[in-house]
Design a protein around this motif. Structure first.
Motif, PDB file in Angstrom:
ATOM      1  N   PHE A  71      10.304  -3.085 -12.586  1.00 49.06           N
ATOM      2  CA  PHE A  71       9.678  -3.220 -11.273  1.00 49.06           C
ATOM      3  C   PHE A  71       8.192  -2.880 -11.390  1.00 49.06           C
ATOM      4  O   PHE A  71       7.735  -2.319 -12.395  1.00 49.06           O
ATOM      5  CB  PHE A  71      10.358  -2.334 -10.235  1.00 49.06           C
ATOM      6  N   SER A  72       7.438  -3.214 -10.331  1.00 48.62           N
ATOM      7  CA  SER A  72       6.018  -2.865 -10.258  1.00 48.62           C
ATOM      8  C   SER A  72       5.822  -1.762  -9.236  1.00 48.62           C
ATOM      9  O   SER A  72       6.469  -1.759  -8.182  1.00 48.62           O
ATOM     10  CB  SER A  72       5.176  -4.081  -9.860  1.00 48.62           C
ATOM     11  N   SER A  73       4.912  -0.847  -9.569  1.00 49.11           N
ATOM     12  CA  SER A  73       4.674   0.277  -8.661  1.00 49.11           C
ATOM     13  C   SER A  73       3.299   0.865  -8.937  1.00 49.11           C
ATOM     14  O   SER A  73       2.808   0.844 -10.072  1.00 49.11           O
ATOM     15  CB  SER A  73       5.754   1.351  -8.842  1.00 49.11           C
ATOM     16  N   THR A 109       5.473   7.565  -0.756  1.00 51.90           N
ATOM     17  CA  THR A 109       4.012   7.511  -0.619  1.00 51.90           C
ATOM     18  C   THR A 109       3.387   6.379  -1.430  1.00 51.90           C
ATOM     19  O   THR A 109       2.173   6.223  -1.420  1.00 51.90           O
ATOM     20  CB  THR A 109       3.383   8.853  -1.051  1.00 51.90           C
ATOM     21  N   HIS A 110       4.215   5.637  -2.141  1.00 55.90           N
ATOM     22  CA  HIS A 110       3.698   4.548  -2.966  1.00 55.90           C
ATOM     23  C   HIS A 110       4.589   3.323  -2.837  1.00 55.90           C
ATOM     24  O   HIS A 110       5.718   3.407  -2.338  1.00 55.90           O
ATOM     25  CB  HIS A 110       3.611   4.959  -4.441  1.00 55.90           C
ATOM     26  N   THR A 111       4.079   2.193  -3.313  1.00 56.40           N
ATOM     27  CA  THR A 111       4.833   0.939  -3.266  1.00 56.40           C
ATOM     28  C   THR A 111       5.682   0.777  -4.514  1.00 56.40           C
ATOM     29  O   THR A 111       5.230   1.029  -5.635  1.00 56.40           O
ATOM     30  CB  THR A 111       3.870  -0.253  -3.119  1.00 56.40           C
ATOM     31  N   THR A 112       6.922   0.334  -4.302  1.00 59.68           N
ATOM     32  CA  THR A 112       7.831  -0.023  -5.393  1.00 59.68           C
ATOM     33  C   THR A 112       8.363  -1.412  -5.082  1.00 59.68           C
ATOM     34  O   THR A 112       8.991  -1.613  -4.035  1.00 59.68           O
ATOM     35  CB  THR A 112       8.983   0.984  -5.501  1.00 59.68           C
ATOM     36  N   THR A 113       8.131  -2.380  -5.957  1.00 65.98           N
ATOM     37  CA  THR A 113       8.387  -3.768  -5.581  1.00 65.98           C
ATOM     38  C   THR A 113       8.715  -4.616  -6.809  1.00 65.98           C
ATOM     39  O   THR A 113       8.693  -4.141  -7.940  1.00 65.98           O
ATOM     40  CB  THR A 113       7.154  -4.344  -4.836  1.00 65.98           C
ATOM     41  N   GLN A 114       9.040  -5.890  -6.536  1.00 63.51           N
ATOM     42  CA  GLN A 114       9.206  -6.937  -7.558  1.00 63.51           C
ATOM     43  C   GLN A 114      10.209  -6.549  -8.655  1.00 63.51           C
ATOM     44  O   GLN A 114       9.865  -6.388  -9.821  1.00 63.51           O
ATOM     45  CB  GLN A 114       7.850  -7.284  -8.170  1.00 63.51           C
ATOM     46  N   CYS A 137       6.227  -0.916   0.082  1.00 63.43           N
ATOM     47  CA  CYS A 137       7.527  -1.513  -0.207  1.00 63.43           C
ATOM     48  C   CYS A 137       8.455  -0.542  -0.926  1.00 63.43           C
ATOM     49  O   CYS A 137       8.017   0.346  -1.664  1.00 63.43           O
ATOM     50  CB  CYS A 137       7.359  -2.759  -1.073  1.00 63.43           C
ATOM     51  N   ASP A 138       9.769  -0.757  -0.708  1.00 68.64           N
ATOM     52  CA  ASP A 138      10.824  -0.044  -1.424  1.00 68.64           C
ATOM     53  C   ASP A 138      11.824  -1.062  -1.970  1.00 68.64           C
ATOM     54  O   ASP A 138      11.911  -2.201  -1.483  1.00 68.64           O
ATOM     55  CB  ASP A 138      11.567   0.929  -0.498  1.00 68.64           C
ATOM     56  N   LEU A 139      12.591  -0.619  -2.978  1.00 67.60           N
ATOM     57  CA  LEU A 139      13.609  -1.479  -3.581  1.00 67.60           C
ATOM     58  C   LEU A 139      14.980  -1.170  -2.997  1.00 67.60           C
ATOM     59  O   LEU A 139      15.343  -0.002  -2.791  1.00 67.60           O
ATOM     60  CB  LEU A 139      13.643  -1.297  -5.096  1.00 67.60           C
ATOM     61  N   TYR A 140      15.747  -2.248  -2.784  1.00 67.19           N
ATOM     62  CA  TYR A 140      17.109  -2.153  -2.265  1.00 67.19           C
ATOM     63  C   TYR A 140      18.034  -2.966  -3.163  1.00 67.19           C
ATOM     64  O   TYR A 140      17.595  -3.808  -3.962  1.00 67.19           O
ATOM     65  CB  TYR A 140      17.188  -2.707  -0.827  1.00 67.19           C
ATOM     66  N   LYS A 141      19.326  -2.731  -2.984  1.00 67.86           N
ATOM     67  CA  LYS A 141      20.315  -3.577  -3.639  1.00 67.86           C
ATOM     68  C   LYS A 141      21.524  -3.729  -2.728  1.00 67.86           C
ATOM     69  O   LYS A 141      21.736  -2.932  -1.803  1.00 67.86           O
ATOM     70  CB  LYS A 141      20.748  -2.992  -4.974  1.00 67.86           C
ATOM     71  N   ILE A 167       3.873  -1.905 -14.478  1.00 66.75           N
ATOM     72  CA  ILE A 167       5.285  -2.248 -14.651  1.00 66.75           C
ATOM     73  C   ILE A 167       6.014  -1.036 -15.234  1.00 66.75           C
ATOM     74  O   ILE A 167       5.549  -0.419 -16.202  1.00 66.75           O
ATOM     75  CB  ILE A 167       5.450  -3.485 -15.549  1.00 66.75           C
ATOM     76  N   TRP A 168       7.146  -0.710 -14.639  1.00 67.07           N
ATOM     77  CA  TRP A 168       7.996   0.410 -15.044  1.00 67.07           C
ATOM     78  C   TRP A 168       9.393  -0.129 -15.329  1.00 67.07           C
ATOM     79  O   TRP A 168       9.739  -1.255 -14.940  1.00 67.07           O
ATOM     80  CB  TRP A 168       8.084   1.450 -13.919  1.00 67.07           C
TER      81      TRP A 168
END
Length: 796
Positions: free
Chosen positions: A301-303, A280-285, A253-257, A314-315
């Motif tokens: 977000f979580s990654s 290469t990793h998930t970024t989500t929520q 996953c990736d984050l959008y706005k 959580i970051w």
């Protein structure tokens, strides 16, 4: 297409491709492939088919149990694993005990979960093994949960949404915008996939006035999974997740706005920059909030990106217009397991999140962390019914703390298949009863423990640093403030002359309306006073002085007295913000007083006090006391060869007898320790100064009176008083080897003698011989048995 039809589709596809002649080995092969692809639902279907061929197939039972466990079909997993252990006596896989502990923990069967964890640890205890460490942690957790699970928050009502919001598939990420519910749902399938059957995807949906539909059809017109919405505070920007399959059944996953218009249309959609997304990793929520010293907007977000503590962490990143700062790992809450679904409650500055790496009821539990600026102060596990033994995620809360939403696969959620009792997450609504809570702050003097009036007491919001309320009471130490549930507060008490005291506390665990009492102990903020006494004429150190400290700001405070017989230094501690009077005195010297103001004083204070020596008249009157019928009891003569010091010592040795006979220990100790001792000390100083004066060539005339108590007849008492005068004259004659005697013999020192006997004794002094308690041992009678030097003057 529902998940039930999805199972049927799997089976129909399988039969079609195998020409109605599917063999056991083909089912095994298909099941193994599904497990590798993380298609646990498919694997579960295939291995169940294998078990139709052979119900005791150990490999199929294990693989069916593993698929059921991964697909959240807890009861089926337990059935498979326990059949292997108990019916087939299969004991070649140590992990069965661990997994059974995990599955029983998921359904809240904590007793059995603990038993299986113990069985695992009794046979396999490699300290370096991940599952050994995990089993030890979870054993502690199930023991804790067994006690804690019944501690239910009575103010919370949790109800599964019975509308069409929930489906047999998973719904999650609920939030409210303009009274409408926005959420994400996995009820959709790919439309352009080459796979058979097509895979599930999520879309963003809304319940608008009871009508359930996708949120902005153009935004959702994709075969990628969309979900996990969050908005900025003024609801003009929406953040969300886009996920794609990078393996047959694994998403990244990736984050959008995008800009969110009043018509709920999303425009100007942008993928967040590479500082946030990692290919290469998930970024989500995503979650949006404001915190820090400058109350900046922040993206949580979580990654599983590099630099974390475990799996999903959580970051957070600060938002500055279109720019985002480099992400910071929120290490204070992250574990080696997973922390997910952050939600920042801006009014309380609390971060809510779910974790399967902290002590909890089982699976993902909901926690909240309290902030002080950008630092986490405390982390709290939320009670039932927020948490269950199942997975509890995606918690959100209204600004007024009265409404919330969350997702859970707990009992009561819709199953994708009733027989499998597996999957999925449903959305639950929370109704939270408001509480009326007050803070009662009490202020005390830390040194004395007494109530401290007149303090200024302030109440702060720890998360924001905002001063919420402040009050002062001049006549009370009680301060009452209304407070809210779910916040971090600091109460601080201050008063001039005292060090402040403060207490930080949380209302996160408050479950009943009522009063919270906090006691604040203010320690007097003391300044060291160093005082020194000097002879004003010679400027030399003057020992033997007494210093008195009087608190002029608070006259109710007792005065402080200090006497230093051997040196000239005196040391005190004064309170800040006050005015004091310091007085130094010594027999034969002038009394000196000064004011000391401690307001605004930072350092220690030194006071040098200069006392000017007085003439001999400063010693008048000088009183010396005698034991009953001393000296020379029963004698009729006015003469005696005894001196006063010997009589004094003998009298002083009888103090205990006087206490026993008169029954007044306090008055007797005061008389012997103060008046009697001061008299003999004063006599010695007087004789010293008298000799100095006579040595200078000056002639002195002095008058001494003798007294007696009215115990005997008048004539005897007159003679007794005369003998007492003679004992004092004998003392003077013997002073320093007879040096004063020489002046008496040369008539340079003249002593006039006056004997009053009992004539001046008060009428209330008992004169009855049989009443010895009053006529001998009472302090009234004792004070009448004396000699006084009543005048000293130069002889003409």
């Amino acid at each position: 297409m529902s998940r039930k039809l999805y199972i049927l589709f799997y089976i129909m596809t399988l039969w079609a491709t195998c020409a109605m002649a599917q063999t056991k080995s083909q089912y095994v092969e298909a099941g193994e492939k599904a497990l590798v692809e993380k298609n646990y639902y498919g694997a579960l279907v295939y291995f169940n088919e294998v078990l139709d061929f052979d119900a005791n197939d150990i490999n199929a039972l294990k693989k069916s149990g593993d698929a059921a466990r991964q697909f959240n079909s807890y009861q089926l997993a337990i059935q498979r694993y326990e059949y292997l252990l108990d019916t087939l006596n299969y004991n070649e896989d140590k992990m069965l005990y661990f997994y059974l502990g995990e599955m029983h923990q998921r359904i809240g069967n904590y007793g059995k979960a603990g038993d299986y964890y113990n069985m695992y640890l009794s046979q396999y205890s490699d300290d370096t093994d991940y599952f050994t460490q995990k089993a030890r942690v979870e054993k502690v957790a199930v023991d804790w949960a067994n006690l804690k699970m019944n501690d239910v928050d009575p103010n919370v009502t949790l109800e599964r949404l019975e509308t069409e919001v929930n489906s047999p598939d998973s719904e999650f990420g609920a939030m409210v915008k303009d009274s409408n519910l926005i959420f994400s749902s996995m009820r959709f399938k790919e439309t352009k996939s080459k796979l058979n059957p097509p895979r599930q995807i999520s879309k963003i949906m809304q319940d608008k006035d009871g009508v359930i539909d996708v949120f902005d059809k153009d935004l959702n017109d994709t075969d990628m999974s969309l979900g996990n919405t969050a908005m900025n505070l003024d609801k003009t920007i929406i953040y969300f997740t886009k996920c794609e399959y990078i393996e047959p059944h694994k998403l990244r996953c990736d984050l959008y706005k995008g800009n969110l218009g009043p018509d709920d249309k999303v425009t100007n959609i942008q993928m967040l920059p590479a500082t946030i997304n990692d290919t290469t990793h998930t970024t989500t929520q995503p979650a949006i909030g404001k915190f820090g010293n400058d109350d900046r907007e922040v993206l949580f977000f979580s990654s599983d990106r590099v630099g974390g503590k475990g799996k999903l962490d959580i970051w957070y990143s600060f938002i500055d217009g279109d720019s985002l700062s480099a992400p910071i790992n929120l290490a204070a809450i992250n574990t080696s397991e997973e922390e997910i679904t952050p939600f920042f409650h801006t009014p309380s500055k609390n971060l809510y999140f779910s974790s399967d790496g902290k002590q909890g009821f089982g699976g993902y539990d909901i926690y909240h962390a309290s902030f002080n600026n950008d630092s986490i102060v405390d982390i709290y596990h939320m009670d039932a019914p927020y948490n269950s033994s199942y997975h509890d995620i995606y918690f959100t809360l209204s600004d007024d703390f009265t409404k919330g939403y969350m997702s859970s696969n707990r009992e009561g959620a819709l199953y994708v298949d009733e027989m499998l009792k597996s999957c999925c997450f449903d959305i639950y609504a929370l109704d939270i009863k408001p509480l009326e809570i007050s803070l009662k702050a009490l202020t005390f003097n830390k040194r004395t423990g007494e109530d401290l009036h007149g303090a200024k007491v302030s109440l702060y919001d720890v998360a924001t640093g905002e001063l919420l309320a402040q009050m002062t009471h001049d006549t009370s130490n009680v301060y009452v403030f209304p407070i809210e549930r779910g916040k971090q507060y600091m109460v601080k008490a201050e008063k001039i002359g005292f060090k402040s005291d403060s207490i930080t506390f949380s209302t996160a665990d408050i479950k009943e309306s009522g009063e919270i009492v906090k006691k604040l102990f203010l320690e007097p903020d003391l300044i060291n006073l160093d005082a020194f006494t000097f002879d004003a004429d010679t400027k030399e150190a003057l020992a033997g002085a007494t210093i008195t400290i009087e608190d002029l700001t608070d006259p109710t405070k007792p005065q402080i007295f200090k006497f230093n017989e051997l040196s000239n230094d005196f040391h005190f501690q004064l309170e800040r913000g006050k005015t004091y009077k310091i007085t130094a005195k010594k027999d034969g010297y002038t009394t000196v007083s000064e004011l000391i103001d401690t307001k605004g004083v930072e350092n220690n204070i030194r006071k040098d006090l200069y006392l000017k020596k007085l003439g001999l008249s400063a010693y008048v009157p000088l009183s010396l006391y005698f034991d009953n019928d001393q000296p020379e009891p029963d004698k009729k003569t006015t003469e005696t060869n005894k001196n006063y010091s010997s009589l004094y010592n003998a009298y002083n040795a009888r103090k205990k007898t006087f206490i026993t006979r008169n029954g007044d220990a306090k008055a007797t100790n005061d008389f012997f320790g103060n008046e009697m001792k001061e008299g003999v000390d004063k006599l010695n100083l007087f004789m010293e100064d008298l000799l100095v004066t006579l040595d200078s060539g000056q002639k002195i005339e002095m008058t001494i009176k003798g007294f007696a108590s009215p115990r005997f007849d008048v004539k005897y008492n007159l003679v007794l008083a005369q003998r007492r005068i003679m004992s004092v004259i004998n003392e003077m004659k013997s002073y320093k080897g007879g040096r004063l005697a020489a002046y008496l013999n040369s008539n340079s020192l003249v002593i006039n003698q006056v004997s009053f006997g009992e004539e001046l004794a008060p009428v209330d002094v008992d004169d009855k011989l049989r009443n010895e308690k009053e006529s001998i041992y009472s302090i009234k009678a004792s004070k009448e048995r004396k000699v006084e030097v009543i005048s000293v003057k130069a002889k003409l």
